[in-house]
Design an enzyme around this catalytic site. Structure first.
Site, PDB file in Angstrom:
ATOM      1  N   ASP A 128      15.493  34.955  32.896  1.00  0.00           N
ATOM      2  CA  ASP A 128      15.653  35.675  34.363  1.00  0.00           C
ATOM      3  C   ASP A 128      14.366  36.353  34.737  1.00  0.00           C
ATOM      4  O   ASP A 128      14.096  37.197  35.462  1.00  0.00           O
ATOM      5  CB  ASP A 128      16.579  36.884  34.186  1.00  0.00           C
ATOM      6  CG  ASP A 128      16.126  37.691  32.964  1.00  0.00           C
ATOM      7  OD1 ASP A 128      15.152  37.790  32.203  1.00  0.00           O
ATOM      8  OD2 ASP A 128      17.096  38.806  33.013  1.00  0.00           O
ATOM      9  N   CYS A 152      12.355  37.506  30.265  1.00  0.00           N
ATOM     10  CA  CYS A 152      12.699  37.390  28.800  1.00  0.00           C
ATOM     11  C   CYS A 152      11.740  37.693  27.804  1.00  0.00           C
ATOM     12  O   CYS A 152      12.203  38.321  26.807  1.00  0.00           O
ATOM     13  CB  CYS A 152      12.982  35.900  28.520  1.00  0.00           C
ATOM     14  SG  CYS A 152      11.519  34.843  29.061  1.00  0.00           S
ATOM     15  N   HIS A 165      10.040  30.008  28.079  1.00  0.00           N
ATOM     16  CA  HIS A 165      10.785  31.124  27.771  1.00  0.00           C
ATOM     17  C   HIS A 165      10.620  31.818  26.431  1.00  0.00           C
ATOM     18  O   HIS A 165      10.474  30.968  25.314  1.00  0.00           O
ATOM     19  CB  HIS A 165      12.253  30.666  27.963  1.00  0.00           C
ATOM     20  CG  HIS A 165      13.390  31.279  27.606  1.00  0.00           C
ATOM     21  ND1 HIS A 165      13.647  32.348  28.386  1.00  0.00           N
ATOM     22  CD2 HIS A 165      14.098  31.437  26.480  1.00  0.00           C
ATOM     23  CE1 HIS A 165      14.762  32.877  28.256  1.00  0.00           C
ATOM     24  NE2 HIS A 165      15.137  32.418  26.833  1.00  0.00           N
ATOM     25  N   HIS A 179       3.792  33.472  46.796  1.00  0.00           N
ATOM     26  CA  HIS A 179       5.011  33.154  46.238  1.00  0.00           C
ATOM     27  C   HIS A 179       5.063  33.120  44.808  1.00  0.00           C
ATOM     28  O   HIS A 179       4.203  32.341  44.254  1.00  0.00           O
ATOM     29  CB  HIS A 179       5.502  31.770  46.827  1.00  0.00           C
ATOM     30  CG  HIS A 179       5.596  31.751  48.306  1.00  0.00           C
ATOM     31  ND1 HIS A 179       5.857  30.356  49.057  1.00  0.00           N
ATOM     32  CD2 HIS A 179       5.620  32.680  49.297  1.00  0.00           C
ATOM     33  CE1 HIS A 179       6.224  30.816  50.302  1.00  0.00           C
ATOM     34  NE2 HIS A 179       5.793  32.063  50.607  1.00  0.00           N
TER      35      HIS A 179
END
Length: 302
Positions: free
Chosen positions: A111, A114, A221, A296
């Site tokens: 998310d 992590c 991750h 972004h």
């Protein structure tokens, strides 16, 4: 009622049922049941830096010992003292010894936070709190802002002020800089095991810390690593001694197994989509360029 936690070799857990008027012997009995360390062999530490509690008088009340709600008691076993415990404790200890603990990945949500969730999990002895990220981001920003000389643009890749604003955003990913800062703050070696290269990056390795925690990283991750006993309710161990090289070897075995199963992401070739404008991108470099051009920063893996 006091809101207490106890931290032992096996992990961190709540210590319920005690008040400021409870006696020391009652607390030690509760700790023995939770940790498997008999009262006569207990060494209890409290506060920061941790101070040793005087256990000579079991009739003293917890309020007199300076124990308050929110405190965490660190339970160590003094092997020089007799350790004859109750039959329940002895039975539990025997069962634990018969089982073989294994090092395993504890999966946390992907998310954008992590890294922070994983670090919090291991340094707190196995406490999973997905809501910890904003606090940890704020902590890092405060540390960076307090030392603009050490954390300059050459180190951060952006100005000190820009970095502090950037790291507080919930869509910002953490990485090596943040791991280094958290290693210093928590005074422990943080080992990041890379499943793509099967290597370990050890943050705080030369700082003389006595504690070590481990994360596993697949290219995008982070997950925490813990040593646990299969099919057991014994809390996992997430904090290790820096002299424990066995856990490093076990971590490398996990990474090698993940690599062979291709459980990693090649950050130079993986396909991303900008979740703001839906543009397709390939690799970390394109993602960074897109973020720089458009502002972004919310990307999803395709």
């Amino acid at each position: 009622m006091l809101r207490l936690r106890c931290k032992a070799r096996s992990g961190t857990q709540p210590l319920p049922g005690l008040t400021a008027h409870s006696r020391l012997r009652d607390m030690q009995a509760a700790l023995a049941a939770l940790t498997g360390v008999p009262a006569p062999a207990q060494r209890l530490l409290l506060g920061f830096p941790p101070r040793s509690l005087d256990l000579s008088d079991g009739e003293r009340r917890l309020g007199e010992l300076g124990i308050h709600s929110g405190d965490t008691l660190i339970v160590e076993e003094d092997t020089s003292k007799p350790s004859a415990g109750s039959p329940v404790v002895a039975k539990r200890t025997m069962a634990v010894r018969e089982a073989v603990p294994v090092l395993a990945r504890r999966v946390v949500p992907a998310d954008n936070s992590c890294l922070f969730t994983s670090v919090y999990y291991v340094v707190e002895g196995g406490v999973y709190d997905p809501g910890c990220a904003p606090e940890m981001r704020s902590l890092i920003a405060q540390i960076v802002a307090s030392d603009p000389e050490a954390y300059c643009e050459a180190v951060l890749g952006k100005t000190n002020r820009e970095y502090c604003e950037w790291i507080r955003r919930e869509e910002t990913w953490g990485g090596a800089i943040e791991v280094s800062i958290l290693s210093k703050f928590y005074q422990c070696e943080i080992c990041v095991v890379d499943t793509q290269t099967v290597r370990i990056d050890r943050f705080g390795e030369d700082a003389g810390y006595t504690k070590r925690v481990l994360l596993i990283y697949d290219g995008i991750h982070y997950d925490p690593l813990e040593r646990k006993i299969p099919d057991s309710d014994v809390p996992p161990q997430t904090i290790f001694s820096t002299t424990d090289d066995v856990v490093l070897a076990q971590a490398l075995e996990l990474a090698d197994e993940a690599r062979r199963k291709r459980q990693f992401t090649d950050v130079n070739r993986f396909t991303l989509r900008c979740m703001v404008c839906q543009k397709g991108l390939t690799g970390q470099v394109e993602a960074r360029e897109h973020a720089k051009e458009t502002g972004h920063t919310n990307f999803g893996e395709v």
